[in-house]
Design a protein around this motif. Structure first.
Motif, short mmCIF file in Angstrom:
data_model
loop_
_atom_site.label_atom_id
_atom_site.label_comp_id
_atom_site.label_asym_id
_atom_site.label_seq_id
_atom_site.Cartn_x
_atom_site.Cartn_y
_atom_site.Cartn_z
N ASP A 177 -24.46 4.05 10.04
CA ASP A 177 -23.35 3.21 9.75
C ASP A 177 -22.62 3.57 8.39
N LEU A 178 -21.73 4.25 8.34
CA LEU A 178 -21.23 4.82 7.13
C LEU A 178 -19.88 3.99 6.85
N ARG A 179 -19.74 3.65 5.61
CA ARG A 179 -18.51 3.07 4.99
C ARG A 179 -17.91 3.62 3.90
N SER A 180 -16.92 4.11 3.76
CA SER A 180 -16.53 4.61 2.28
C SER A 180 -14.97 4.17 2.04
N GLY A 181 -14.79 4.34 0.74
CA GLY A 181 -13.57 3.70 0.25
C GLY A 181 -12.97 4.31 -1.23
N PHE A 182 -11.80 4.12 -1.70
CA PHE A 182 -11.42 4.60 -2.72
C PHE A 182 -10.58 3.39 -3.60
N GLU A 183 -10.56 3.53 -4.96
CA GLU A 183 -9.92 2.51 -5.76
C GLU A 183 -9.22 3.35 -6.82
N LYS A 184 -7.99 3.27 -6.78
CA LYS A 184 -7.09 3.95 -8.00
C LYS A 184 -6.41 2.96 -8.98
N LEU A 185 -6.56 3.03 -10.18
CA LEU A 185 -5.63 2.36 -11.04
C LEU A 185 -4.60 3.33 -11.64
N GLY A 186 -3.44 3.05 -11.35
CA GLY A 186 -2.23 3.77 -12.34
C GLY A 186 -1.41 2.76 -12.94
N ALA A 187 -0.29 3.31 -13.52
CA ALA A 187 0.48 2.08 -14.43
C ALA A 187 1.56 1.73 -13.35
N ARG A 188 1.59 2.23 -12.04
CA ARG A 188 2.16 1.49 -11.06
C ARG A 188 1.53 1.76 -9.72
N HIS A 189 2.20 1.33 -8.65
CA HIS A 189 1.49 1.38 -7.20
C HIS A 189 1.36 2.85 -6.68
N TYR A 190 2.38 3.35 -6.74
CA TYR A 190 2.52 4.95 -6.15
C TYR A 190 2.95 5.92 -7.21
N LEU A 191 2.80 7.10 -6.99
CA LEU A 191 3.23 8.21 -7.76
C LEU A 191 2.81 8.16 -9.19
N VAL A 192 1.83 8.33 -9.22
CA VAL A 192 0.98 7.98 -10.65
C VAL A 192 -0.09 8.77 -10.91
N ILE A 193 -0.41 9.28 -11.99
CA ILE A 193 -1.58 9.92 -12.34
C ILE A 193 -2.55 8.85 -12.86
N SER A 194 -3.95 9.08 -12.27
CA SER A 194 -4.95 7.95 -12.15
C SER A 194 -5.25 7.55 -13.75
N ILE A 195 -5.41 6.24 -13.95
CA ILE A 195 -6.20 5.97 -15.25
C ILE A 195 -7.79 5.94 -15.00
N VAL A 196 -8.10 5.29 -13.79
CA VAL A 196 -9.34 5.56 -13.45
C VAL A 196 -9.34 5.46 -12.26
N MET A 197 -10.26 5.98 -11.46
CA MET A 197 -10.43 6.09 -9.90
C MET A 197 -11.95 5.81 -9.54
N VAL A 198 -12.27 5.25 -8.48
CA VAL A 198 -13.74 5.16 -7.94
C VAL A 198 -13.86 5.53 -6.72
N ALA A 199 -14.87 6.25 -6.14
CA ALA A 199 -14.97 6.51 -4.91
C ALA A 199 -16.50 6.20 -4.46
N ALA A 200 -16.50 5.49 -3.22
CA ALA A 200 -17.84 5.24 -2.97
C ALA A 200 -18.12 5.43 -1.58
N MET A 201 -19.37 5.84 -1.08
CA MET A 201 -19.87 5.96 0.30
C MET A 201 -21.14 5.07 0.36
N VAL A 202 -21.21 4.28 1.27
CA VAL A 202 -22.53 3.60 1.58
C VAL A 202 -23.12 3.46 2.96
N ARG A 203 -24.40 3.91 3.14
CA ARG A 203 -24.81 3.84 4.45
C ARG A 203 -25.68 2.59 4.68
N MET A 204 -25.22 1.75 5.79
CA MET A 204 -26.10 0.98 5.92
C MET A 204 -26.98 0.79 7.20
#
Lengths: 287, 165
Positions: A177-204
């Motif tokens: 049971d795999l779940r994964s996701g990505f969070e990206k923070l930029g100065a605006r919503h789209y078309l932006v170089i990441s300030i921080v991003m986080v990637a995660a994968m969990v197996r339940m």
């Protein structure tokens, strides 16, 4: 003009060209290389004199699975990764692919180029670290495989030898049971170089986190996994273990035009918490 | 080093001699073929003003080397109108006032055609905004652009249905 432009039609031909002239600059989608070169040119530096155009190599394209792993050709574009029918653990990479530039960039930029350029803000790196990806490097001397974390050495530095080409990204098959996701923070919503991003994968397993893999990008020269947090999460129920700043201590975010290091550290903590909370939602676990 | 590239631009084949392999598709279109509808905004893949369709997919022509694309099919803003009839996306941009200065418009329109063809955004404004995020409009005509893309999506789907019927 003495500029050299070579467009090999096969991988052996490409490797022979590179062995004969390791100064050749490998060129795939051009979305990193060309802006970087144009910026240098604007400051009076010379443009590259020798280009190895990888656009005609059949070995470079395509995403396929064999018995043990997924093989993503180095020339796979963000659009291909975004649209490919890949299992749930790849949601993290799919989400990152949707957020690299706009659709025009996604149609041209390649995963291999993203890894070889080795920007600390490369959006492809944290997802692939979370998926325990490896890279395949080929030269006339042979082919070797390296874990992605060993391939990336620093800001714009990799293990790739001048006569080597990155030919594929390898991701092991996973079950459960795999779940994964990505969070990206930029100065605006789209078309932006990441300030921080986080990637995660969990197996339940039976309502508990059996395995967690979490990586943070743009907060150190090379994106980093969070082993202390991963260990703390193992065996816990979603939401049971608090994410603490200490688990992000080994990050080394810098001050630059996009954000201060202190802001990045704070934002990384928030994004890790937010992403884990999202992956723990009942609908994410049942879906 | 002498080399040539053959491209089909708006259904017309062109063979162009290049004296340097680093000529971009954008410069080739503008400087060699005099197709100046495709605009050079940032020249580094950030603004989308140079968007064209390359073998049917939207790309920034400022980031593509012409020499890499021998044999490619290219569509630019100049190839859209047929006879005196505007393309549905062009008509929708006018109907919705989807521009002010107009500099980004050719890129916006080519990008919108690519987006509609991809068929992912449909008539959802948020998906349209995301799908059009590779095209900047410094006059801020985004509201009209989003409306125009949605209307063109609808009218092109209706046209396709009528043709099929």
């Amino acid at each position: 003009m003495s500029t050299i432009w070579l467009q090999p039609k096969t991988l052996p031909e490409a490797l022979a060209m590179l062995a004969a002239d390791p100064a050749l600059t490998p060129f795939a989608g051009g979305t990193d290389l060309y802006p970087a070169q144009a910026a240098r040119f604007a400051w009076g530096e010379a443009l590259p004199e020798a280009i190895l155009d990888l656009g005609a190599l059949p070995e470079f394209w395509g995403i396929a699975a064999d018995a043990t792993q997924w093989r993503i050709g180095a020339g796979a574009t963000w659009a291909q990764l975004r649209d490919a029918a890949l299992p749930a653990e790849f949601d993290v990479l799919r989400a990152a692919s949707c957020q690299v530039g706009g659709a025009q960039i996604q149609n041209r930029g390649t995963i291999g180029g993203n890894l070889c350029n080795a920007s600390p803000a490369a959006d492809g790196v944290p997802p692939l670290l979370a998926l325990d990806a490896a890279v395949e490097l080929a030269s006339l001397r042979g082919t070797r495989t390296l874990p992605l974390g060993k391939f990336l050495l620093g800001n714009r530095q990799t293990e790739r030898a001048p006569d080597e080409l990155l030919t594929a990204v390898l991701v092991p098959h996973r079950a459960g049971d795999l779940r994964s996701g990505f969070e990206k923070l930029g100065a605006r919503h789209y078309l932006v170089i990441s300030i921080v991003m986080v990637a995660a994968m969990v197996r339940m397993e039976a309502g508990r986190i059996a395995e967690a893999a979490i990586a943070v990008g743009a907060c150190s020269a090379v994106a980093q996994r969070l082993p202390a947090l991963e260990a703390a999460l193992r065996g816990s129920r979603p939401g049971e273990v608090a994410v603490t700043p200490g688990q992000l201590d080994h990050l080394a975010p810098i001050d630059d035009a996009r954000a201060t290091g202190a802001y990045r550290r704070e934002a990384a903590l928030v994004l890790v918490r937010r992403l884990l909370a999202r992956l723990a939602l009942p609908e994410a676990l049942v879906a | 080093m002498s080399m040539s590239v053959t491209l089909t631009v708006n259904r017309v084949p062109h063979t162009v001699q290049l004296d340097d392999p680093r000529v971009t598709l954008l410069d080739l279109l503008r400087e060699r073929l005099d197709l100046t509808g495709t605009k050079k905004g940032c020249d580094r893949g950030q603004c989308g003003a140079c968007t064209i369709l390359l073998d049917g997919r939207r790309v920034n022509s400022c980031l593509a080397l012409a020499i890499s694309h021998d044999g490619a099919e290219i569509q630019t803003i100049e190839g859209l109108a047929e006879g005196g009839a505007l393309h549905p996306v062009q008509a929708a941009f006018i109907a919705h006032d989807a521009f002010q200065c107009g500099f980004c418009t050719p890129g916006q329109i080519m990008s919108a055609i690519g987006l509609i063809d991809e068929g992912q955004a449909g008539e959802d404004p948020e998906r349209v905004r995301e799908g059009m995020s590779g095209n900047l409009c410094r006059c801020g005509a985004y509201r009209g652009i989003t409306e125009a893309v949605i209307e063109a999506t609808r009218s092109m789907a209706e046209d396709a249905q009528e043709k099929a019927a």
